[in-house]
Design a protein around this motif. Sequence first.
Motif, PDB file in Angstrom:
ATOM      1  N   ARG A 191       0.927  -1.217   0.018  1.00 31.65           N
ATOM      2  CA  ARG A 191      -0.012  -0.013   0.126  1.00 31.65           C
ATOM      3  C   ARG A 191       0.877   1.025   0.110  1.00 31.65           C
ATOM      4  O   ARG A 191       0.722   2.271  -0.510  1.00 31.65           O
ATOM      5  CB  ARG A 191      -0.929   0.098   1.484  1.00 31.65           C
ATOM      6  CG  ARG A 191      -2.103  -0.944   1.175  1.00 31.65           C
ATOM      7  CD  ARG A 191      -2.921  -0.567   2.156  1.00 31.65           C
ATOM      8  NE  ARG A 191      -3.728   0.782   2.261  1.00 31.65           N
ATOM      9  CZ  ARG A 191      -4.923   0.748   1.554  1.00 31.65           C
ATOM     10  NH1 ARG A 191      -5.738  -0.395   1.321  1.00 31.65           N
ATOM     11  NH2 ARG A 191      -5.540   1.899   1.312  1.00 31.65           N
ATOM     12  N   GLU A 192       2.108   1.142   0.836  1.00 33.22           N
ATOM     13  CA  GLU A 192       2.787   2.249   1.008  1.00 33.22           C
ATOM     14  C   GLU A 192       3.532   2.472  -0.420  1.00 33.22           C
ATOM     15  O   GLU A 192       3.596   3.752  -1.018  1.00 33.22           O
ATOM     16  CB  GLU A 192       3.955   1.980   1.990  1.00 33.22           C
ATOM     17  CG  GLU A 192       4.992   3.029   2.182  1.00 33.22           C
ATOM     18  CD  GLU A 192       4.314   4.095   3.127  1.00 33.22           C
ATOM     19  OE1 GLU A 192       3.342   4.051   3.575  1.00 33.22           O
ATOM     20  OE2 GLU A 192       4.761   5.501   2.710  1.00 33.22           O
ATOM     21  N   TRP A 203      -7.079   1.770   6.404  1.00 32.65           N
ATOM     22  CA  TRP A 203      -8.307   1.860   6.105  1.00 32.65           C
ATOM     23  C   TRP A 203      -8.847   3.094   5.725  1.00 32.65           C
ATOM     24  O   TRP A 203      -9.732   3.472   5.034  1.00 32.65           O
ATOM     25  CB  TRP A 203      -9.442   1.064   6.907  1.00 32.65           C
ATOM     26  CG  TRP A 203      -9.722   1.500   7.911  1.00 32.65           C
ATOM     27  CD1 TRP A 203      -8.866   1.371   9.142  1.00 32.65           C
ATOM     28  CD2 TRP A 203     -10.633   2.474   8.634  1.00 32.65           C
ATOM     29  NE1 TRP A 203      -9.254   2.103  10.231  1.00 32.65           N
ATOM     30  CE2 TRP A 203     -10.460   2.751   9.755  1.00 32.65           C
ATOM     31  CE3 TRP A 203     -11.586   2.930   7.609  1.00 32.65           C
ATOM     32  CZ2 TRP A 203     -11.233   3.696  10.580  1.00 32.65           C
ATOM     33  CZ3 TRP A 203     -12.616   3.726   8.420  1.00 32.65           C
ATOM     34  CH2 TRP A 203     -12.263   4.043   9.920  1.00 32.65           C
ATOM     35  N   ASN A 204      -8.423   4.157   6.329  1.00 29.24           N
ATOM     36  CA  ASN A 204      -8.877   5.617   6.163  1.00 29.24           C
ATOM     37  C   ASN A 204      -8.128   6.402   5.566  1.00 29.24           C
ATOM     38  O   ASN A 204      -7.909   7.609   5.361  1.00 29.24           O
ATOM     39  CB  ASN A 204      -9.316   6.146   7.672  1.00 29.24           C
ATOM     40  CG  ASN A 204     -10.066   7.402   7.831  1.00 29.24           C
ATOM     41  OD1 ASN A 204     -10.821   7.393   6.882  1.00 29.24           O
ATOM     42  ND2 ASN A 204     -10.052   8.139   8.399  1.00 29.24           N
ATOM     43  N   GLN A 257       1.317  10.599  10.787  1.00 27.23           N
ATOM     44  CA  GLN A 257       0.452   9.429  10.996  1.00 27.23           C
ATOM     45  C   GLN A 257       0.788   8.296  10.257  1.00 27.23           C
ATOM     46  O   GLN A 257       0.673   7.919   9.124  1.00 27.23           O
ATOM     47  CB  GLN A 257      -0.952   9.838  10.579  1.00 27.23           C
ATOM     48  CG  GLN A 257      -1.985   9.023  11.068  1.00 27.23           C
ATOM     49  CD  GLN A 257      -3.449   9.373  11.015  1.00 27.23           C
ATOM     50  OE1 GLN A 257      -3.836   9.492   9.859  1.00 27.23           O
ATOM     51  NE2 GLN A 257      -4.262   9.627  12.088  1.00 27.23           N
ATOM     52  N   ASP A 258       1.342   7.255  11.036  1.00 27.86           N
ATOM     53  CA  ASP A 258       1.659   5.888  10.585  1.00 27.86           C
ATOM     54  C   ASP A 258       1.309   4.639  11.363  1.00 27.86           C
ATOM     55  O   ASP A 258       1.910   3.901  11.490  1.00 27.86           O
ATOM     56  CB  ASP A 258       3.224   5.827  10.315  1.00 27.86           C
ATOM     57  CG  ASP A 258       4.058   6.364  11.670  1.00 27.86           C
ATOM     58  OD1 ASP A 258       3.240   6.461  12.478  1.00 27.86           O
ATOM     59  OD2 ASP A 258       5.286   6.290  11.566  1.00 27.86           O
ATOM     60  N   VAL A 308      -8.495   6.474  23.484  1.00 20.62           N
ATOM     61  CA  VAL A 308      -7.678   5.960  24.297  1.00 20.62           C
ATOM     62  C   VAL A 308      -6.179   5.442  23.939  1.00 20.62           C
ATOM     63  O   VAL A 308      -5.191   5.409  24.428  1.00 20.62           O
ATOM     64  CB  VAL A 308      -8.180   5.203  25.257  1.00 20.62           C
ATOM     65  CG1 VAL A 308      -8.982   6.018  26.348  1.00 20.62           C
ATOM     66  CG2 VAL A 308      -9.083   4.135  24.860  1.00 20.62           C
ATOM     67  N   ASP A 309      -6.447   4.360  22.613  1.00 21.50           N
ATOM     68  CA  ASP A 309      -5.057   3.836  22.069  1.00 21.50           C
ATOM     69  C   ASP A 309      -4.640   4.672  20.828  1.00 21.50           C
ATOM     70  O   ASP A 309      -3.686   4.116  20.150  1.00 21.50           O
ATOM     71  CB  ASP A 309      -5.581   2.409  21.785  1.00 21.50           C
ATOM     72  CG  ASP A 309      -7.036   2.602  20.772  1.00 21.50           C
ATOM     73  OD1 ASP A 309      -7.298   3.572  20.490  1.00 21.50           O
ATOM     74  OD2 ASP A 309      -7.234   1.484  19.990  1.00 21.50           O
ATOM     75  N   TRP A 310      -4.802   5.790  20.827  1.00 19.17           N
ATOM     76  CA  TRP A 310      -4.246   6.613  19.934  1.00 19.17           C
ATOM     77  C   TRP A 310      -2.552   6.786  20.017  1.00 19.17           C
ATOM     78  O   TRP A 310      -2.282   6.907  21.214  1.00 19.17           O
ATOM     79  CB  TRP A 310      -4.781   8.256  19.919  1.00 19.17           C
ATOM     80  CG  TRP A 310      -4.332   8.874  18.707  1.00 19.17           C
ATOM     81  CD1 TRP A 310      -3.328   9.751  18.510  1.00 19.17           C
ATOM     82  CD2 TRP A 310      -4.867   8.972  17.459  1.00 19.17           C
ATOM     83  NE1 TRP A 310      -3.226  10.130  17.131  1.00 19.17           N
ATOM     84  CE2 TRP A 310      -4.412   9.653  16.457  1.00 19.17           C
ATOM     85  CE3 TRP A 310      -6.047   7.930  17.017  1.00 19.17           C
ATOM     86  CZ2 TRP A 310      -4.705  10.033  15.090  1.00 19.17           C
ATOM     87  CZ3 TRP A 310      -6.639   8.283  15.519  1.00 19.17           C
ATOM     88  CH2 TRP A 310      -5.949   9.163  14.599  1.00 19.17           C
ATOM     89  N   ILE A 311      -2.023   6.688  18.860  1.00 19.67           N
ATOM     90  CA  ILE A 311      -0.441   6.752  18.922  1.00 19.67           C
ATOM     91  C   ILE A 311       0.044   8.269  18.549  1.00 19.67           C
ATOM     92  O   ILE A 311      -0.321   8.553  17.555  1.00 19.67           O
ATOM     93  CB  ILE A 311       0.452   5.796  18.045  1.00 19.67           C
ATOM     94  CG1 ILE A 311      -0.057   4.383  18.688  1.00 19.67           C
ATOM     95  CG2 ILE A 311       1.672   5.880  17.963  1.00 19.67           C
ATOM     96  CD1 ILE A 311       0.146   3.176  17.664  1.00 19.67           C
TER      97      ILE A 311
END
Lengths: 254, 182
Positions: free
Chosen positions: A244-245, B179-180, B172-173, B159-162
């Motif tokens: 995908r990358e 999927w988004n 954002q990785d 809560v589980d955001w990195i």
Amino acid sequence: MSNVAEADQTQENKIFTTLQNLLESNGIICSSVDLLYNWARSNSIWPMTFATSCCGIEMMSTSASNFDISRFGSEVFRATPRQSDLVITAGTITHKMAPALVRLYEQMPEPKYVIAMGACTVTGGMYEDRTYSVVRGVDRLIPVDVYVPGCPPRPEALLDALMLLQKKMRKESIKDRRQRAELHKPKVRLGPGEVLLPLGTTDEEFVRWGVQAEGYNVTEMQKNGELELVRGNCKFRHERADERERARKQRTGA
Amino acid sequence: MSEPTNENAPENKEPAPNPPQETPEEKGPEPGEFGKLLAENGLTVDPLGPDAVGVEMIGVAPDKVLDVAKFLRDSQITKMDFLMSVSGVDHKEYRESVYHVYSVDTHKSICIKVKADNDHVPSLMPVWPAADWHEREAFDLFGIIYDGHPDLRRLLMPVDWIGYPLRKDYKQDDPRLVWNER
């Protein structure tokens, strides 16, 4: 595994046809059942009270006396998914809200319908470009029947969407309700090797879910070990992230 | 005879405007009303001058900010009893926590800027309880850690955001969010 579903469907159709033949031989005509059923159904679509931002105000306006959604039998906004037929996603859906929306949708009884109201739920709207928190279109989470563009759309637009939905409902048949149920399962349009599974799905269910991974034979991939099933509500797993990358780099020219 | 006088005249005039230009640049902003008051009470702060609407800004070291805040709240002259906002600023090299405080009694406000020491800033919740959710938000989006905060959890993100999304170097990785992608 898909044979199980097909067998179910054919068996159901057989039951219907035999029942229909039996009734018709005794002088009872069943031809108008669909008409009656759809007439009743399409004139009492109860929406769920679901508004996440400014589109919600337009939705309230639609239900108020000036526009009066009760002319279409949809004035009963239910505060529970278990009593509603329709979810109007009025407003931006963020990553934090997404699991809640999917869960609410799953709790709704069949037949259920979705109207994506406003630019945010159609494509992500003004957050579509560079966002870290907004879902780019609610159809990545749940299937949508009618899209209403606008930011926010006028109440007339929402009423138009409702009438379109009524038209759609009137064309449906009671016989293919299983097929309709299939269409209305929550689905996520994921790339290769990614499938959303709701909590408690069986392996048979997975095939139906796998339809969403377009152009790929999911069962084959599962056999070859290219795909991993992940259980849980709204948990995602990717197996080909590097692919995908690469595709994304090609697309953006980076 | 006329030519040499003309040549000499600009040479004499050139050095004259130079000395007055140098002096104002070396001076920092003057301490304002609150800066002077704090200095009188043994709390040295860094005067940063007034902001665009004339509110006095002061820079405080992280280890002194609790004392300064307590003084501003308890002093009968300042009576700063209302914490309006807590903001986070990302300067790339360091993070900064900015407090806007207001006095309902005197209708005056002050801006306190604290440079985070390796992303650590003492929490001002013991002084103004309103700092609770403001500090949680700044922690959520900038990753500033407020020492002494009783419940420093994410407020806006899941809560589980990195990662901390409003940082300049945020990328954002998260593989769970493929999927988004656009």
